[in-house]
Design an enzyme around this catalytic site. Structure first.
Site, mmCIF file in Angstrom:
data_model
loop_
_atom_site.group_PDB
_atom_site.id
_atom_site.type_symbol
_atom_site.label_atom_id
_atom_site.label_comp_id
_atom_site.label_asym_id
_atom_site.label_seq_id
_atom_site.Cartn_x
_atom_site.Cartn_y
_atom_site.Cartn_z
ATOM 1 N N ASP A 84 40.963 43.610 46.380
ATOM 2 C CA ASP A 84 39.466 43.635 46.469
ATOM 3 C C ASP A 84 38.944 43.071 47.878
ATOM 4 O OD1 ASP A 84 40.627 42.832 43.988
ATOM 5 O OD2 ASP A 84 38.512 42.250 43.025
ATOM 6 N N HIS A 86 35.131 43.231 48.613
ATOM 7 C CA HIS A 86 33.725 42.848 48.113
ATOM 8 C C HIS A 86 32.869 42.460 49.233
ATOM 9 C CE1 HIS A 86 34.340 42.072 43.945
ATOM 10 N NE2 HIS A 86 35.601 41.460 44.098
ATOM 11 N N ASP A 112 36.902 47.450 43.955
ATOM 12 C CA ASP A 112 36.056 46.228 44.384
ATOM 13 C C ASP A 112 35.713 46.124 45.662
ATOM 14 O OD1 ASP A 112 35.937 45.719 41.473
ATOM 15 O OD2 ASP A 112 36.338 43.645 41.743
ATOM 16 N N ASP A 115 29.604 44.485 46.153
ATOM 17 C CA ASP A 115 29.139 43.229 45.508
ATOM 18 C C ASP A 115 29.747 41.996 45.910
ATOM 19 O OD1 ASP A 115 27.502 44.471 43.515
ATOM 20 O OD2 ASP A 115 29.099 44.705 42.011
ATOM 21 N N ARG A 116 28.932 40.848 45.757
ATOM 22 C CA ARG A 116 29.527 39.637 46.154
ATOM 23 C C ARG A 116 29.318 39.247 47.450
ATOM 24 N NH1 ARG A 116 30.046 36.823 41.340
ATOM 25 N NH2 ARG A 116 31.513 37.772 39.906
ATOM 26 N N ASN A 144 36.127 47.543 38.798
ATOM 27 C CA ASN A 144 35.307 47.342 37.789
ATOM 28 C C ASN A 144 33.794 47.181 38.606
ATOM 29 O OD1 ASN A 144 36.358 44.803 38.744
ATOM 30 N ND2 ASN A 144 34.743 44.031 37.319
ATOM 31 N N HIS A 145 33.807 46.712 39.840
ATOM 32 C CA HIS A 145 32.495 46.620 40.505
ATOM 33 C C HIS A 145 31.865 48.011 40.864
ATOM 34 C CE1 HIS A 145 31.651 42.513 40.722
ATOM 35 N NE2 HIS A 145 32.717 42.249 40.335
ATOM 36 N N HIS A 198 43.329 48.832 39.089
ATOM 37 C CA HIS A 198 42.651 47.590 39.600
ATOM 38 C C HIS A 198 42.742 46.399 38.705
ATOM 39 C CE1 HIS A 198 39.231 45.064 41.388
ATOM 40 N NE2 HIS A 198 38.724 44.867 40.179
ATOM 41 N N ARG A 247 36.762 37.389 29.175
ATOM 42 C CA ARG A 247 35.624 38.096 30.083
ATOM 43 C C ARG A 247 34.827 38.709 29.142
ATOM 44 N NH1 ARG A 247 36.902 39.185 35.563
ATOM 45 N NH2 ARG A 247 39.260 39.205 35.900
ATOM 46 N N HIS A 274 41.538 42.539 40.924
ATOM 47 C CA HIS A 274 40.661 42.202 39.952
ATOM 48 C C HIS A 274 40.428 40.788 39.845
ATOM 49 C CE1 HIS A 274 38.142 42.783 36.549
ATOM 50 N NE2 HIS A 274 38.999 42.674 35.496
#
Length: 368
Positions: A84, A86, A112, A115-116, A144-145, A198, A247, A274
């Site tokens: 990740d 991000h 990923d 995002d964030r 997943n993002h 991921h 989740r 992840h």
């Protein structure tokens, strides 16, 4: 897993003037300081990427991704695995500077990218450019993002609207990225022995070849193989078999499940991203199930959590996989040492160093 011959049909370097111009623009852009939430000075790339450049790049990447299988088969040459990111543009450049850059080094990114963080557009554009220019040395998996629903809720959609100060243009750009994400591969096997995705594995997968039955382009479904590859997590130590994920989507998997998966598919090691949990904070990764599963996290000081991060360098010696961790220390987390690598130093020091040999970004560009 049956042995598969890896035939790399693409050229070592894809000479595309449009992609190269954008790659150069990103890598030669200036570092500008901003004040973070904790009043610390942080640095970002000051780069203006136009909607036209993104439209051309995403069209090329959709075609490129769909020409690849959903399960990538990568040879046994040395490779660096990155999890990740991000939206951490400066840290992505640190990783490139400390681990070498393509075509001198191969990279597999586990998803990923957006995002964030604050610079998801710059991160994904840089990675798309590197993938297009070095098709046999940069591999990108979907996280997943990289999905329409997740990007709507965790920052990427808002960043697109904010960056172009126009809701109409920002939404068009966001949709172009999402359409490209829908085409990305979901897993990889390196050297016939290392499985990467991921999130992890799935109860819907009989054999590893089932992954190639996933149709693309596709949005991430709420259940099934494509969902689990991006959303599943390892169970807590001591828990076996399959379980429901906290989740609210996908499953958890225990040691017995991973052992069975590896035995059936002749896999020695599973690497996934992840997930950031506290036992990972000092190391940036954690081993589970007798060392057969590695959870990796490469975003440094993620959302102010002050975590360290890491990437993994893989080398294949005969039938064995040699794994070397490269760790990046968060200066808030531990006191820096004088011999720390560039990735762990304050960016002021990096800027001073760069003035001796043009700029830091141009230095990276020269190596590429």
């Amino acid at each position: 897993m049956a042995s598969v011959m890896v035939i790399e049909k693409s050229p070592k370097i894809n000479h595309d003037d449009e992609v190269f111009a954008l790659l150069y623009k990103i890598l030669s852009s200036k570092l500008t300081p901003t004040i973070g939430e904790d009043l610390e000075k942080i640095y970002q790339l000051s780069v203006e990427i136009t909607p036209s450049e993104i439209a051309k790049l995403t069209e090329k990447m959709k075609k490129s991704f769909l020409e690849q299988p959903c399960l990538l088969v990568i040879g046994n040459e040395p490779i660096t695995v990155v999890a990740d990111m991000h939206g951490q543009s400066i840290h992505l450049l640190r990783i490139l500077m400390t681990c070498d850059v393509p075509p001198a080094q191969k990279f597999l990114f586990l998803g990923d990218y957006v995002d964030r963080g604050t610079q998801s557009v710059a991160v994904i554009c840089l990675l798309f450019c590197l993938k297009h220019r070095y098709p046999n040395h940069v591999y990108l998996l979907r996280g997943n993002h990289e999905d329409v629903n997740t990007t709507l809720n965790y920052g990427f959609y808002d960043e697109c609207l904010e960056q172009w100060k126009s809701e109409e243009i920002g939404e068009i750009v966001w949709r172009q990225f999402v359409e490209t994400f829908n085409c990305m591969p979901l897993a990889a096997v390196i050297g016939g022995k290392v499985f990467c995705s991921h999130g992890g594995i799935s109860p819907s997968m009989e054999t590893i070849e089932d992954i190639n039955s996933i149709e693309r382009p596709n949005i991430v479904p709420p259940y099934g193989l494509a969902c689990d590859l991006l959303w599943s997590d390892p169970a807590q130590p001591g828990r076996n078999g399959w379980g429901l994920s906290h989740r609210g989507i996908s499953f958890t998997y225990g040691k017995s499940v991973v052992d069975e998966f590896c035995y059936k598919n002749e896999i020695s090691l599973v690497i996934r991203g992840h997930q950031l949990f506290k036992e990972m904070y000092p190391q940036g990764c954690v081993l589970r199930f007798g060392g057969r599963l590695i959870s990796l996290f490469s975003a440094l000081n993620y959302e102010g959590h002050r975590n360290n991060s890491s990437v993994l360098k893989l080398e294949f010696v005969g039938q064995k996989v040699k794994v070397k961790q490269v760790q990046y220390r968060c200066r808030h987390y531990v006191q820096l040492k004088n011999h720390e690598i560039l990735a762990c130093q304050d960016m002021k020091q990096a800027q001073k160093q760069s003035r001796k040999n043009a700029s830091t970004m141009e230095s990276v560009m020269g190596r590429i």
